[in-house]
Structures are given as C-alpha cells and as structure tokens.
Design a protein around this motif. Structure first.
Motif, PDB file in Angstrom:
ATOM      1  N   THR A  57     -19.519  -2.254 -39.761  1.00 26.68           N
ATOM      2  CA  THR A  57     -19.543  -3.154 -40.911  1.00 26.68           C
ATOM      3  C   THR A  57     -20.969  -3.495 -41.300  1.00 26.68           C
ATOM      4  OG1 THR A  57     -19.327  -5.056 -39.439  1.00 26.68           O
ATOM      5  CG2 THR A  57     -17.300  -4.194 -40.417  1.00 26.68           C
ATOM      6  N   THR A  58     -21.172  -3.697 -42.572  1.00 23.10           N
ATOM      7  CA  THR A  58     -22.453  -4.120 -43.117  1.00 23.10           C
ATOM      8  C   THR A  58     -22.195  -5.315 -44.011  1.00 23.10           C
ATOM      9  OG1 THR A  58     -23.308  -1.858 -43.105  1.00 23.10           O
ATOM     10  CG2 THR A  58     -24.434  -3.455 -44.498  1.00 23.10           C
ATOM     11  N   TYR A  59     -22.965  -6.382 -43.789  1.00 22.97           N
ATOM     12  CA  TYR A  59     -22.807  -7.595 -44.578  1.00 22.97           C
ATOM     13  C   TYR A  59     -24.107  -7.916 -45.312  1.00 22.97           C
ATOM     14  CZ  TYR A  59     -18.536  -8.721 -41.974  1.00 22.97           C
ATOM     15  OH  TYR A  59     -17.285  -8.711 -41.425  1.00 22.97           O
ATOM     16  N   ALA A  60     -23.944  -8.449 -46.524  1.00 29.13           N
ATOM     17  CA  ALA A  60     -25.089  -9.035 -47.198  1.00 29.13           C
ATOM     18  C   ALA A  60     -25.504 -10.284 -46.440  1.00 29.13           C
ATOM     19  CB  ALA A  60     -24.717  -9.393 -48.632  1.00 29.13           C
ATOM     20  N   TYR A  61     -26.759 -10.648 -46.567  1.00 24.55           N
ATOM     21  CA  TYR A  61     -27.245 -11.832 -45.862  1.00 24.55           C
ATOM     22  C   TYR A  61     -26.432 -13.070 -46.252  1.00 24.55           C
ATOM     23  CZ  TYR A  61     -30.374 -15.506 -44.280  1.00 24.55           C
ATOM     24  OH  TYR A  61     -30.898 -16.611 -43.660  1.00 24.55           O
ATOM     25  N   SER A  62     -26.081 -13.150 -47.523  1.00 23.83           N
ATOM     26  CA  SER A  62     -25.349 -14.320 -48.020  1.00 23.83           C
ATOM     27  C   SER A  62     -23.927 -14.394 -47.472  1.00 23.83           C
ATOM     28  CB  SER A  62     -25.301 -14.296 -49.550  1.00 23.83           C
ATOM     29  OG  SER A  62     -24.652 -13.118 -50.001  1.00 23.83           O
ATOM     30  N   ALA A  63     -23.420 -13.286 -46.963  1.00 24.32           N
ATOM     31  CA  ALA A  63     -22.051 -13.230 -46.468  1.00 24.32           C
ATOM     32  C   ALA A  63     -21.950 -13.451 -44.961  1.00 24.32           C
ATOM     33  CB  ALA A  63     -21.421 -11.888 -46.823  1.00 24.32           C
ATOM     34  N   LYS A  64     -23.024 -13.203 -44.251  1.00 25.46           N
ATOM     35  CA  LYS A  64     -22.987 -13.298 -42.796  1.00 25.46           C
ATOM     36  C   LYS A  64     -22.616 -14.703 -42.341  1.00 25.46           C
ATOM     37  CE  LYS A  64     -26.226  -9.561 -41.773  1.00 25.46           C
ATOM     38  NZ  LYS A  64     -27.532  -9.188 -41.187  1.00 25.46           N
ATOM     39  N   GLY A  65     -21.683 -14.764 -41.410  1.00 24.62           N
ATOM     40  CA  GLY A  65     -21.253 -16.032 -40.852  1.00 24.62           C
ATOM     41  C   GLY A  65     -20.182 -16.746 -41.662  1.00 24.62           C
ATOM     42  N   ARG A  66     -19.954 -16.300 -42.896  1.00 27.54           N
ATOM     43  CA  ARG A  66     -18.935 -16.956 -43.734  1.00 27.54           C
ATOM     44  C   ARG A  66     -17.810 -16.003 -44.126  1.00 27.54           C
ATOM     45  NH1 ARG A  66     -20.209 -18.973 -48.759  1.00 27.54           N
ATOM     46  NH2 ARG A  66     -21.760 -17.344 -49.104  1.00 27.54           N
ATOM     47  N   PHE A  67     -18.148 -14.755 -44.376  1.00 30.96           N
ATOM     48  CA  PHE A  67     -17.164 -13.775 -44.825  1.00 30.96           C
ATOM     49  C   PHE A  67     -16.903 -12.773 -43.711  1.00 30.96           C
ATOM     50  CE2 PHE A  67     -18.926 -14.131 -49.447  1.00 30.96           C
ATOM     51  CZ  PHE A  67     -18.523 -15.455 -49.489  1.00 30.96           C
ATOM     52  N   THR A  68     -15.652 -12.318 -43.623  1.00 35.34           N
ATOM     53  CA  THR A  68     -15.287 -11.330 -42.622  1.00 35.34           C
ATOM     54  C   THR A  68     -14.508 -10.203 -43.280  1.00 35.34           C
ATOM     55  OG1 THR A  68     -15.137 -13.036 -40.910  1.00 35.34           O
ATOM     56  CG2 THR A  68     -14.097 -10.916 -40.444  1.00 35.34           C
ATOM     57  N   LEU A  69     -14.981  -8.984 -43.054  1.00 34.46           N
ATOM     58  CA  LEU A  69     -14.328  -7.796 -43.593  1.00 34.46           C
ATOM     59  C   LEU A  69     -13.569  -7.093 -42.480  1.00 34.46           C
ATOM     60  CD1 LEU A  69     -13.985  -5.918 -46.066  1.00 34.46           C
ATOM     61  CD2 LEU A  69     -16.014  -4.697 -45.279  1.00 34.46           C
TER      62      LEU A  69
END
Length: 121
Positions: A57-69
């Motif tokens: 998985t790759t997350y945008a910085y703004s998504a890390k810790g809040r969004f889960t794919l």
C-alpha cells in the motif's frame, strides 16, 4: 459494459467517517494495482492511496493515520475507510485501476466516475 463501480460517498460532520468501495466489473484482464485519488475544486487530482495485488500500500501524507485502504482481490474490489474527516478532505474521490488489458498483453488504466465526499464543520 465493464467499468469501475464506486459507492460510499456522502456528507459527514468533521471528525466523522465514511467507507468508499470500488469494484472492477471486468475492465482489466489482470489487475496490478487499484486505489483512490481525489480532486477538490480548483485543485489537481492527487493520490490518496493505492494497493498492489501483492498487498503493498502507498498512502499520501495527508491520508496516513486516518485513512485505510484494503482489498478483496477475488472480487476485484478495494475499500477506503476514511476516519477523522477534516475540512481539507472534501473532494470527488476517484477509483483507479491498472493492469494487463487482455490475454495478449498491453497496459490499461481505468478511472471511475467519482464519488463526492463532503465534510461539514
């Protein structure tokens, strides 16, 4: 017609949660990667998160810790859990998939039509 089918957008209060889902109904012969991008008004489309069939998985910085794919590869489906939504998160969220287009090879990327996420303060 094969396409990416998205669902789960809507209106939520700041701090709330939404769950987006996206299913490929047959656009791609062999999927390599699926994920989500988003586009807010007057801004460029940006990465939210992607996942490969190998589970990377790759997350945008703004998504890390809040969004889960997460994904269900057997069903060609990905899920994006949006938690702690903030005023900077409203956008049209687009599902994305890429892979081999047919048994003879070739690369294909497909986009969904988008689902709107709105956050009220």
């Amino acid at each position: 017609q094969a396409r990416l089918v998205e669902s789960g957008g809507g209106l939520v209060q700041a701090g709330g949660s939404l769950r987006l889902s996206c299913t490929d109904t047959g656009s791609i012969f062999a999927i390599n990667e699926m994920g989500w991008y988003r586009q807010a008004p007057w801004k460029q489309r940006e990465l939210v998160a992607t996942i490969t069939t190998g589970g990377i998985t790759t997350y945008a910085y703004s998504a890390k810790g809040r969004f889960t794919l997460s994904s269900d590869h057997a069903k060609n489906t990905v899920f994006l859990q949006l938690n702690h939504l903030q005023p900077q998160d409203p956008a049209v969220y687009y599902c994305y998939a890429e892979g081999v287009s047919d048994p003879t090879g070739g690369f294909l990327e497909v986009w969904g039509q988008g689902t709107l996420v709105t956050v009220s303060s």
